[in-house]
Enzyme design. Structure first.
Site, PDB file in Angstrom:
ATOM      1  N   ARG A  72     -31.579 -33.606 -28.818  1.00 14.88           N
ATOM      2  CA  ARG A  72     -32.254 -34.520 -29.456  1.00 14.88           C
ATOM      3  C   ARG A  72     -31.670 -36.029 -29.104  1.00 14.88           C
ATOM      4  NH1 ARG A  72     -34.025 -31.504 -34.334  1.00 14.88           N
ATOM      5  NH2 ARG A  72     -35.267 -32.938 -35.354  1.00 14.88           N
ATOM      6  N   ARG A 118     -45.568 -29.578 -46.263  1.00 11.43           N
ATOM      7  CA  ARG A 118     -44.974 -28.571 -45.727  1.00 11.43           C
ATOM      8  C   ARG A 118     -44.333 -27.658 -46.674  1.00 11.43           C
ATOM      9  NH1 ARG A 118     -41.673 -28.878 -40.189  1.00 11.43           N
ATOM     10  NH2 ARG A 118     -40.599 -30.477 -41.304  1.00 11.43           N
ATOM     11  N   ARG A 141     -38.521 -28.149 -48.005  1.00 13.60           N
ATOM     12  CA  ARG A 141     -37.234 -28.855 -47.351  1.00 13.60           C
ATOM     13  C   ARG A 141     -36.682 -29.898 -48.102  1.00 13.60           C
ATOM     14  NH1 ARG A 141     -37.860 -28.585 -41.107  1.00 13.60           N
ATOM     15  NH2 ARG A 141     -36.793 -30.602 -41.233  1.00 13.60           N
ATOM     16  N   LYS A 188     -43.183 -27.880 -33.562  1.00 15.87           N
ATOM     17  CA  LYS A 188     -42.294 -27.018 -32.589  1.00 15.87           C
ATOM     18  C   LYS A 188     -41.886 -25.801 -33.310  1.00 15.87           C
ATOM     19  CE  LYS A 188     -38.989 -30.103 -32.595  1.00 15.87           C
ATOM     20  NZ  LYS A 188     -39.574 -31.079 -33.638  1.00 15.87           N
ATOM     21  N   ARG A 227     -36.910 -40.063 -40.234  1.00 15.60           N
ATOM     22  CA  ARG A 227     -36.687 -39.060 -39.114  1.00 15.60           C
ATOM     23  C   ARG A 227     -37.693 -39.259 -38.041  1.00 15.60           C
ATOM     24  NH1 ARG A 227     -38.326 -34.237 -42.572  1.00 15.60           N
ATOM     25  NH2 ARG A 227     -38.435 -32.879 -40.792  1.00 15.60           N
TER      26      ARG A 227
HETATM   27  P1  ADP Z   1     -37.555 -31.595 -37.705  1.00 15.88           P
HETATM   28  O1  ADP Z   1     -38.004 -31.426 -36.262  1.00 15.88           O
HETATM   29  O2  ADP Z   1     -38.901 -31.553 -38.685  1.00 15.88           O
HETATM   30  O3  ADP Z   1     -36.814 -32.580 -37.972  1.00 15.88           O
HETATM   31  P2  ADP Z   1     -35.418 -29.673 -37.689  1.00 15.88           P
HETATM   32  O4  ADP Z   1     -35.265 -28.498 -38.463  1.00 15.88           O
HETATM   33  O5  ADP Z   1     -35.478 -29.435 -36.150  1.00 15.88           O
HETATM   34  O6  ADP Z   1     -36.721 -30.323 -38.235  1.00 15.88           O
HETATM   35  O7  ADP Z   1     -34.194 -30.722 -38.021  1.00 15.88           O
HETATM   36  C1  ADP Z   1     -33.691 -30.973 -39.550  1.00 15.88           C
HETATM   37  C2  ADP Z   1     -32.580 -31.896 -39.428  1.00 15.88           C
HETATM   38  O8  ADP Z   1     -31.443 -31.213 -38.985  1.00 15.88           O
HETATM   39  C3  ADP Z   1     -32.570 -33.284 -38.488  1.00 15.88           C
HETATM   40  O9  ADP Z   1     -33.254 -34.075 -39.268  1.00 15.88           O
HETATM   41  C4  ADP Z   1     -31.170 -33.437 -38.293  1.00 15.88           C
HETATM   42  O10 ADP Z   1     -30.762 -33.943 -39.515  1.00 15.88           O
HETATM   43  C5  ADP Z   1     -30.547 -32.156 -38.119  1.00 15.88           C
HETATM   44  N1  ADP Z   1     -30.626 -31.740 -36.716  1.00 15.88           N
HETATM   45  C6  ADP Z   1     -31.378 -30.508 -36.175  1.00 15.88           C
HETATM   46  N2  ADP Z   1     -31.225 -30.405 -34.997  1.00 15.88           N
HETATM   47  C7  ADP Z   1     -30.384 -31.490 -34.539  1.00 15.88           C
HETATM   48  C8  ADP Z   1     -29.645 -31.992 -33.196  1.00 15.88           C
HETATM   49  N3  ADP Z   1     -29.955 -31.345 -32.072  1.00 15.88           N
HETATM   50  N4  ADP Z   1     -28.874 -33.042 -33.227  1.00 15.88           N
HETATM   51  C9  ADP Z   1     -28.733 -33.564 -34.385  1.00 15.88           C
HETATM   52  N5  ADP Z   1     -29.192 -33.136 -35.554  1.00 15.88           N
HETATM   53  C10 ADP Z   1     -29.905 -32.252 -35.480  1.00 15.88           C
END
Ligand code: ADP
Length: 210
Positions: free
Chosen positions: A85, A124, A157, A10, A168
């Protein structure tokens, strides 16, 4: 909106999209990580959830998106990456759309098998300066550990380890997957095979939106 498991690509597609379309990418994960780095109250609240691979509570993330929508650069639209999410977040988004007089053009679901997700996540690397994403095996920088664009030292990360990646993906399967039906029922969903290559994925997105 981009929907898909962690590691589905994404963020990579969002970066390509942002350079072409004149709208901001609202990536909740990036905004949360920035807050952690700057040690803001939101960052302090979010840190432990992110490190464990859990979702940050809905109310915090919804408030964050609400204020991102209020920024001047978001008036003409945006691309959402990583939000919503959960079903509660999707319902809150519907309220925010109503409030801002916007509608979703399309929801792209990027599908990638679990073994590929794990290897993408654990390899990554990212540039802390420009945000460019690399992979140590499949997309390495020209010089090991250094960003091709600005020479900054690449980082990993905290949540990109095998154990946290597993949880995750489990969280995605439990809490985010129901959104596939949510947006399919609204007639907004386009599914893309996330293993066909970055350029081809980008082409599908571009053609669908044109
Ligand atoms: P990825 O899709 O690789 O998990 P992101 O950068 O989108 O990476 O998200 C990293 C972390 O940030 C998630 O595991 C969560 O803890 C938090 N996070 C991101 N977006 C949300 C969301 N919409 N709701 C809840 N937690 C979120």
């Amino acid at each position: 909106m981009l929907l898909g498991a962690p590691g589905s690509g994404k963020g990579t597609q969002a970066a390509r999209f942002a350079s072409d379309y004149d709208v901001p990418v609202i990536a909740t994960g990036d905004i949360l990580r920035k807050n952690i780095k700057e040690n803001t109250p939101l960052g302090q609240q979010a840190q432990s959830y992110i490190e464990k691979g859990d979702l940050v509570p809905d109310d915090l993330v919804i408030a964050l998106v609400d204020s991102a929508f209020a920024e001047a650069d978001a008036k003409g639209g945006w691309l959402l990456d990583g939000f919503p999410r959960t079903t509660a977040q999707a319902e809150a988004l519907d309220v925010l759309l109503e409030k801002t007089g916007k509608k979703l053009d399309r929801v792209f679901l990027i599908n990638v098998p679990k073994d590929v997700l794990i290897s993408r996540i654990t390899g990554r690397l990212l540039c802390p300066k420009c945000g460019r994403i690399y992979h140590e095996k499949s997309m390495p920088p020209s010089e090991a550990g250094v960003c091709d664009l600005d020479g900054a030292a690449l980082t990993r990360r905290v949540d990109d380890n095998a154990e946290t990646a597993e949880s995750r993906i489990a969280v995605y399967n439990e809490q985010t997957k129901p959104l596939i039906d949510y947006y399919a029922a609204k007639g907004l969903l386009t599914e893309i095979d996330g293993t066909i290559g970055l350029d081809k994925i980008e082409d599908v997105i571009r053609e669908t939106l044109s």
